[in-house]
Design a protein around this motif. Structure first.
Motif, short mmCIF file in Angstrom:
data_model
loop_
_atom_site.label_atom_id
_atom_site.label_comp_id
_atom_site.label_asym_id
_atom_site.label_seq_id
_atom_site.Cartn_x
_atom_site.Cartn_y
_atom_site.Cartn_z
N ASP A 83 0.84 -1.19 0.00
CA ASP A 83 0.00 0.00 0.00
C ASP A 83 0.88 1.25 0.00
O ASP A 83 2.12 1.15 -0.05
CB ASP A 83 -0.99 -0.03 1.17
N SER A 186 -11.38 -9.00 -9.60
CA SER A 186 -12.15 -8.43 -8.49
C SER A 186 -12.84 -9.55 -7.71
O SER A 186 -13.22 -10.58 -8.26
CB SER A 186 -13.19 -7.44 -9.00
N GLN A 188 -15.12 -9.91 -3.62
CA GLN A 188 -15.51 -9.41 -2.30
C GLN A 188 -15.94 -10.61 -1.47
O GLN A 188 -16.64 -11.48 -1.96
CB GLN A 188 -16.66 -8.40 -2.37
N TYR A 198 -11.05 -6.74 -3.27
CA TYR A 198 -10.02 -6.08 -4.05
C TYR A 198 -10.50 -5.89 -5.49
O TYR A 198 -11.38 -6.60 -5.98
CB TYR A 198 -8.70 -6.86 -4.04
N GLN A 239 -6.94 -1.31 -5.84
CA GLN A 239 -7.38 -1.05 -4.47
C GLN A 239 -7.73 -2.37 -3.78
O GLN A 239 -8.22 -3.31 -4.42
CB GLN A 239 -8.61 -0.14 -4.43
N GLU A 241 -9.81 -3.59 -0.06
CA GLU A 241 -10.71 -3.08 0.97
C GLU A 241 -10.73 -4.04 2.14
O GLU A 241 -10.89 -5.26 1.95
CB GLU A 241 -12.12 -2.91 0.41
N GLU A 245 -12.34 0.00 4.87
CA GLU A 245 -11.24 0.91 4.57
C GLU A 245 -10.61 0.52 3.23
O GLU A 245 -10.24 -0.64 3.02
CB GLU A 245 -10.17 0.85 5.66
N THR A 246 -10.48 1.48 2.32
CA THR A 246 -9.90 1.24 1.01
C THR A 246 -8.46 1.73 0.98
O THR A 246 -8.16 2.83 1.44
CB THR A 246 -10.71 1.95 -0.09
N ARG A 247 -7.57 0.90 0.42
CA ARG A 247 -6.16 1.27 0.29
C ARG A 247 -5.75 1.14 -1.17
O ARG A 247 -6.10 0.15 -1.84
CB ARG A 247 -5.26 0.34 1.12
N ASN A 248 -5.00 2.10 -1.66
CA ASN A 248 -4.38 2.00 -2.98
C ASN A 248 -3.15 1.11 -2.87
O ASN A 248 -2.36 1.23 -1.92
CB ASN A 248 -4.00 3.37 -3.51
#
Length: 388
Positions: A83, A186, A188, A198, A239, A241, A245-248
């Motif tokens: 990240d 992707s 979830q 992601y 990203q 999650e 909370e989302t992180r690059n």
């Protein structure tokens, strides 16, 4: 709602419930199988299925798709990420296909029902941080839903591999380009009330790599094996999650494609598999199948991949994979630190799990996690261990 529509939806719902019960029964039966037996039944005889053999030419894009005449197959993605704060993260996305009956054994008397398909699909998603490991699992039957779309499957044009909303999709628009050169992945999931997910964009910076001899990867001294190729050159942006909370993130990824009808021999208990990104740009794929070698030894093989994608096949006499430290994980002793030696490349490294607790407590449980490479070469990668 009309009675006819209500009746149709009820039948579909009932069929899905029955599928779920069947999968639960199969999972419980598998969990009762002693770990010393060939992992997940992959050593069972499979004479009525198509067989992987040397001398077959792989064709693209067709071989990016499913091979339903073979018993087992997967699309397997792992990614080493960071990240914006420099925290290391690991991602796994896997779609498995398994045939429940050999070719020609479809139930033609039950066409149109969920039971007419002999293809079972299973997907795994995982996300690792230095402190946590989140895992989710989904199942589907290879059937068509009322909206006309399959719950799971793989299509070539455009390339899409999916189970429900977990997707691996091509972003290639050039008809001359390889469909795997640009992908969007992707998923979830929820693990013990912790949401995670992601969405990652993958861009290949090198060619596809065929393992073994032109894509035939031998798995035992008696000659059995699989068709196996990889795209190990992905750069990743996207990203993740965790708990809202989302992180690059950015990093590197590796996609494996493999299909077979009998991946293991009856005496082989499981495997230890490495995919390593080295700091100098080279890649190393290596595996040790426990049993199945000459004189009952382990069977070791792999590929050295140069920075320009040239593959050198590695045999047992070329490569040494030695466990040097065990960790207690899920009631098992798992080798989470290894020494790898490849004299032809002056490589002598230690490969260490970033965290021992990377157990995939799925229907067919196994260990999967990101690792650090230290010694003559630096790097990172992924390690998978089955049958423990």
């Amino acid at each position: 709602m009309s009675p006819a529509k209500h009746s149709t939806r009820f039948r579909v719902w009932l069929a899905l419930v029955l599928v779920a019960l069947l999968l639960l029964i199969l999972a419980l039966q598998q969990r009762s199988t002693p770990p010393s037996e060939s992992f997940a039944g992959l050593g069972e005889k499979a004479e009525e299925y198509a067989q992987a053999r040397p001398g077959v030419t792989l064709h693209f894009p067709a071989d990016h798709g499913a091979h339903p005449d073979y018993r087992i197959e997967w699309w397997y993605l792992t990614a080493n990420l960071e990240d914006t704060e420099g925290e290391p993260l690991g991602v796994q996305w896997t779609l498995f296909r398994q045939a429940l009956a050999p070719p020609g054994n479809d139930d033609t008397n039950d066409a149109g029902s969920p039971w007419s398909s002999r293809q079972l699909w299973m997907a795994h998603a995982a996300l690792s941080t230095p402190d946590s490991h989140f895992v989710a699992e989904r199942f589907a039957r290879g059937m068509t839903l009322p909206d006309g779309k399959g719950q799971a499957g793989v299509e070539i044009a455009p390339f899409t591999a999916w189970l429900d909303h977990w997707r691996l999709e091509s972003r290639v628009t050039d008809p001359a380009g390889d469909l795997l050169d640009r992908l969007l992945v992707s998923a979830q999931g929820n693990d013990n009330d912790h949401d995670f997910g992601y969405r990652l964009e993958l861009t290949a910076e090198g060619p596809l790599v065929l393992h073994g001899k032109n894509g035939f990867s031998q798995k035992a001294a008696d000659g059995q094996g699989s068709f196996y190729y990889s795209q190990p050159f992905y750069r990743v942006e996207g990203q993740v999650e965790i708990g809202g909370e989302t992180r690059n993130v950015s990093g590197r990824a590796w996609l494996d494609r493999e299909w077979s009808s009998q991946l293991l021999g009856p005496s082989q208990e499981g495997w230890d598999w490495f995919s390593l990104h080295l700091a100098n740009g080279a890649k190393l794929m290596a595996f040790r199948l426990r049993g199945g070698g000459k004189g009952g030894d382990h069977y070791v093989s792999g590929s050295w991949i140069s920075t320009d994608g040239q593959q050198t096949a590695l045999a047992t006499d070329d490569l040494w994979l030695t466990p040097v430290a065990l960790s207690s994980v899920a009631g098992r002793q798992i080798p989470t630190r290894w020494r790898l030696r490849l004299p032809a490349q002056d490589l002598d490294v230690t490969v260490t799990a970033r965290h021992p607790e990377r157990w995939m407590d799925t229907s067919f449980p196994y260990w999967e996690g990101n690792v650090v490479v230290e010694g003559s070469h630096q790097g990172e990668g992924y390690l998978e261990m089955t049958g423990y």
